[in-house]
Scaffold this motif. Structure first.
Motif, PDB file in Angstrom:
ATOM      1  N   ASP A   8       0.827  -1.209   0.000  1.00  0.00           N
ATOM      2  CA  ASP A   8       0.000   0.000   0.000  1.00  0.00           C
ATOM      3  C   ASP A   8       0.861   1.259   0.000  1.00  0.00           C
ATOM      4  OD1 ASP A   8      -2.240  -1.640   0.045  1.00  0.00           O
ATOM      5  OD2 ASP A   8      -2.643  -1.338   2.188  1.00  0.00           O
ATOM      6  N   THR A   9       1.929   1.232   0.777  1.00  0.00           N
ATOM      7  CA  THR A   9       2.840   2.376   0.841  1.00  0.00           C
ATOM      8  C   THR A   9       3.528   2.593  -0.506  1.00  0.00           C
ATOM      9  OG1 THR A   9       3.219   1.972   3.200  1.00  0.00           O
ATOM     10  CG2 THR A   9       4.840   3.344   2.062  1.00  0.00           C
ATOM     11  N   LEU A  10       3.978   1.506  -1.132  1.00  0.00           N
ATOM     12  CA  LEU A  10       4.617   1.620  -2.449  1.00  0.00           C
ATOM     13  C   LEU A  10       3.648   2.169  -3.490  1.00  0.00           C
ATOM     14  CD1 LEU A  10       6.659  -1.705  -2.607  1.00  0.00           C
ATOM     15  CD2 LEU A  10       7.586   0.617  -2.443  1.00  0.00           C
ATOM     16  N   LEU A  11       2.416   1.669  -3.474  1.00  0.00           N
ATOM     17  CA  LEU A  11       1.417   2.156  -4.436  1.00  0.00           C
ATOM     18  C   LEU A  11       1.129   3.639  -4.240  1.00  0.00           C
ATOM     19  CD1 LEU A  11      -1.036  -0.878  -4.476  1.00  0.00           C
ATOM     20  CD2 LEU A  11       0.440  -0.111  -6.348  1.00  0.00           C
ATOM     21  N   GLU A  12       1.056   4.080  -2.989  1.00  0.00           N
ATOM     22  CA  GLU A  12       0.818   5.504  -2.713  1.00  0.00           C
ATOM     23  C   GLU A  12       1.999   6.349  -3.190  1.00  0.00           C
ATOM     24  OE1 GLU A  12      -0.439   8.505   0.916  1.00  0.00           O
ATOM     25  OE2 GLU A  12       0.328   6.521   1.419  1.00  0.00           O
ATOM     26  N   LEU A  13       3.208   5.896  -2.879  1.00  0.00           N
ATOM     27  CA  LEU A  13       4.408   6.621  -3.322  1.00  0.00           C
ATOM     28  C   LEU A  13       4.455   6.735  -4.844  1.00  0.00           C
ATOM     29  CD1 LEU A  13       7.455   5.365  -1.229  1.00  0.00           C
ATOM     30  CD2 LEU A  13       6.925   7.722  -1.795  1.00  0.00           C
ATOM     31  N   LEU A  14       4.221   5.638  -5.520  1.00  0.00           N
ATOM     32  CA  LEU A  14       4.276   5.653  -6.978  1.00  0.00           C
ATOM     33  C   LEU A  14       3.180   6.520  -7.565  1.00  0.00           C
ATOM     34  CD1 LEU A  14       5.218   1.948  -7.705  1.00  0.00           C
ATOM     35  CD2 LEU A  14       6.684   3.965  -7.892  1.00  0.00           C
ATOM     36  N   SER A  15       1.996   6.469  -6.978  1.00  0.00           N
ATOM     37  CA  SER A  15       0.893   7.305  -7.446  1.00  0.00           C
ATOM     38  C   SER A  15       1.268   8.779  -7.356  1.00  0.00           C
ATOM     39  CB  SER A  15      -0.354   7.015  -6.618  1.00  0.00           C
ATOM     40  OG  SER A  15      -1.364   7.926  -6.923  1.00  0.00           O
ATOM     41  N   LYS A  16       1.873   9.178  -6.243  1.00  0.00           N
ATOM     42  CA  LYS A  16       2.295  10.571  -6.063  1.00  0.00           C
ATOM     43  C   LYS A  16       3.414  10.938  -7.040  1.00  0.00           C
ATOM     44  CE  LYS A  16      -0.335  11.462  -2.485  1.00  0.00           C
ATOM     45  NZ  LYS A  16      -1.566  12.176  -2.610  1.00  0.00           N
ATOM     46  N   ARG A  17       4.353  10.012  -7.245  1.00  0.00           N
ATOM     47  CA  ARG A  17       5.449  10.272  -8.192  1.00  0.00           C
ATOM     48  C   ARG A  17       4.917  10.486  -9.598  1.00  0.00           C
ATOM     49  NH1 ARG A  17      11.080   7.008  -7.562  1.00  0.00           N
ATOM     50  NH2 ARG A  17      11.740   8.093  -5.694  1.00  0.00           N
ATOM     51  N   PHE A  18       4.009   9.602 -10.023  1.00  0.00           N
ATOM     52  CA  PHE A  18       3.478   9.687 -11.384  1.00  0.00           C
ATOM     53  C   PHE A  18       2.644  10.953 -11.556  1.00  0.00           C
ATOM     54  CE2 PHE A  18       3.431   4.760 -11.274  1.00  0.00           C
ATOM     55  CZ  PHE A  18       4.807   4.726 -11.385  1.00  0.00           C
ATOM     56  N   GLU A  38       8.044  14.158  -1.026  1.00  0.00           N
ATOM     57  CA  GLU A  38       9.285  14.090  -0.253  1.00  0.00           C
ATOM     58  C   GLU A  38       9.023  13.591   1.169  1.00  0.00           C
ATOM     59  OE1 GLU A  38      10.949  18.013  -0.628  1.00  0.00           O
ATOM     60  OE2 GLU A  38      11.618  17.642  -2.693  1.00  0.00           O
ATOM     61  N   ALA A  39       7.920  14.026   1.772  1.00  0.00           N
ATOM     62  CA  ALA A  39       7.562  13.561   3.110  1.00  0.00           C
ATOM     63  C   ALA A  39       7.246  12.064   3.092  1.00  0.00           C
ATOM     64  CB  ALA A  39       6.379  14.355   3.652  1.00  0.00           C
ATOM     65  N   LEU A  40       6.534  11.603   2.066  1.00  0.00           N
ATOM     66  CA  LEU A  40       6.224  10.172   1.945  1.00  0.00           C
ATOM     67  C   LEU A  40       7.495   9.345   1.756  1.00  0.00           C
ATOM     68  CD1 LEU A  40       3.045  10.192  -0.334  1.00  0.00           C
ATOM     69  CD2 LEU A  40       3.163   9.460   2.052  1.00  0.00           C
ATOM     70  N   GLU A  41       8.423   9.858   0.947  1.00  0.00           N
ATOM     71  CA  GLU A  41       9.687   9.147   0.745  1.00  0.00           C
ATOM     72  C   GLU A  41      10.485   9.086   2.051  1.00  0.00           C
ATOM     73  OE1 GLU A  41      10.496  10.004  -3.983  1.00  0.00           O
ATOM     74  OE2 GLU A  41      11.387  11.353  -2.518  1.00  0.00           O
ATOM     75  N   ASP A  42      10.517  10.181   2.794  1.00  0.00           N
ATOM     76  CA  ASP A  42      11.208  10.188   4.091  1.00  0.00           C
ATOM     77  C   ASP A  42      10.567   9.195   5.050  1.00  0.00           C
ATOM     78  OD1 ASP A  42      12.948  12.133   3.164  1.00  0.00           O
ATOM     79  OD2 ASP A  42      11.930  13.796   4.181  1.00  0.00           O
ATOM     80  N   ASP A  43       9.236   9.170   5.086  1.00  0.00           N
ATOM     81  CA  ASP A  43       8.527   8.220   5.951  1.00  0.00           C
ATOM     82  C   ASP A  43       8.834   6.783   5.552  1.00  0.00           C
ATOM     83  OD1 ASP A  43       7.412  10.389   7.270  1.00  0.00           O
ATOM     84  OD2 ASP A  43       5.432  10.185   6.303  1.00  0.00           O
ATOM     85  N   PHE A  44       8.902   6.534   4.247  1.00  0.00           N
ATOM     86  CA  PHE A  44       9.214   5.198   3.748  1.00  0.00           C
ATOM     87  C   PHE A  44      10.606   4.766   4.220  1.00  0.00           C
ATOM     88  CE2 PHE A  44      10.935   2.274   0.569  1.00  0.00           C
ATOM     89  CZ  PHE A  44       9.932   1.323   0.515  1.00  0.00           C
ATOM     90  N   VAL A  45      11.582   5.648   4.079  1.00  0.00           N
ATOM     91  CA  VAL A  45      12.946   5.333   4.501  1.00  0.00           C
ATOM     92  C   VAL A  45      13.000   5.146   6.020  1.00  0.00           C
ATOM     93  CG1 VAL A  45      15.322   6.204   4.635  1.00  0.00           C
ATOM     94  CG2 VAL A  45      14.037   6.397   2.498  1.00  0.00           C
ATOM     95  N   ASP A  46      12.275   5.976   6.764  1.00  0.00           N
ATOM     96  CA  ASP A  46      12.248   5.824   8.219  1.00  0.00           C
ATOM     97  C   ASP A  46      11.677   4.472   8.629  1.00  0.00           C
ATOM     98  OD1 ASP A  46      13.326   8.352   8.552  1.00  0.00           O
ATOM     99  OD2 ASP A  46      11.416   9.314   9.060  1.00  0.00           O
ATOM    100  N   GLU A  47      10.600   4.063   7.958  1.00  0.00           N
ATOM    101  CA  GLU A  47       9.931   2.827   8.343  1.00  0.00           C
ATOM    102  C   GLU A  47      10.611   1.577   7.791  1.00  0.00           C
ATOM    103  OE1 GLU A  47       5.546   0.798   8.603  1.00  0.00           O
ATOM    104  OE2 GLU A  47       5.739   2.941   8.227  1.00  0.00           O
ATOM    105  N   TYR A  48      11.070   1.622   6.561  1.00  0.00           N
ATOM    106  CA  TYR A  48      11.579   0.410   5.907  1.00  0.00           C
ATOM    107  C   TYR A  48      13.064   0.461   5.561  1.00  0.00           C
ATOM    108  CZ  TYR A  48       6.604  -0.496   5.208  1.00  0.00           C
ATOM    109  OH  TYR A  48       5.268  -0.710   5.398  1.00  0.00           O
ATOM    110  N   GLY A  49      13.711   1.590   5.787  1.00  0.00           N
ATOM    111  CA  GLY A  49      15.083   1.784   5.332  1.00  0.00           C
ATOM    112  C   GLY A  49      16.078   0.761   5.830  1.00  0.00           C
ATOM    113  N   GLU A  50      16.083   0.488   7.128  1.00  0.00           N
ATOM    114  CA  GLU A  50      17.056  -0.455   7.678  1.00  0.00           C
ATOM    115  C   GLU A  50      16.842  -1.861   7.118  1.00  0.00           C
ATOM    116  OE1 GLU A  50      17.709  -0.429  11.905  1.00  0.00           O
ATOM    117  OE2 GLU A  50      17.440   1.748  11.987  1.00  0.00           O
ATOM    118  N   GLU A  51      15.587  -2.274   7.073  1.00  0.00           N
ATOM    119  CA  GLU A  51      15.283  -3.606   6.563  1.00  0.00           C
ATOM    120  C   GLU A  51      15.623  -3.702   5.069  1.00  0.00           C
ATOM    121  OE1 GLU A  51      11.746  -6.917   6.970  1.00  0.00           O
ATOM    122  OE2 GLU A  51      11.428  -4.888   7.715  1.00  0.00           O
TER     123      GLU A  51
END
Length: 140
Positions: A8-18, A38-51
């Motif tokens: 869901d997060t990836l789909l939202e990010l891609l939708s915003k990018r497109f 940019e805020a969504l990308e930062d949130d994505f990295v915060d949540e999933y970045g380490e993994e």
């Protein structure tokens, strides 16, 4: 990792990018849309970045050890990608824009132009080249 939430997060990010890509700089909502992305990308990295860093390190070590690991958002398409069926093999492949994904140097085929891209539905990493596409990781 919650696969559905990740997707869901990836789909939202891609939708915003497109959407941002189609807006153009002169659109009255461009700056706000860019900040939201940019805020969504930062949130994505915060949540999933380490993994994702661990996942990307394993994938790079296996397939492209001479290519640096980047932030997971670098692997996301910036333009609408398209699923196509290879007429010869009948397999699904993906066509991405020239600025999409991350260029990688494949260990087994160093002279082959290849990109690694992070796609949704299901969340996965694929290596795309003139030879086709290869899924190298899938969320489970």
């Amino acid at each position: 990792m919650n696969t559905q939430k990740l997707n869901d997060t990836l789909l939202e990010l891609l939708s915003k990018r497109f959407a941002l890509k189609h807006m153009g700089y002169d659109h009255p909502d461009y700056d706000e849309a860019e900040e939201t992305l940019e805020a969504l990308e930062d949130d994505f990295v915060d949540e999933y970045g380490e993994e994702f860093e661990q996942i990307l390190e394993r994938v790079h070590a296996t397939f492209c050890p001479d290519t640096d690991v980047l932030l997971p958002t670098a692997y996301l398409p910036r333009t609408q990608y398209e699923k196509v069926i290879d007429e010869e093999t009948g397999l699904e492949e993906y066509e991405i824009g020239p600025g999409d994904g991350v260029w990688v140097t494949l260990k087994d085929f160093p002279n082959l132009d290849a990109k690694m891209v992070l796609l949704p539905s299901p969340p996965r990493l694929e290596i795309l080249s003139m030879g086709g596409s290869q899924e190298v990781w899938r969320a489970s």
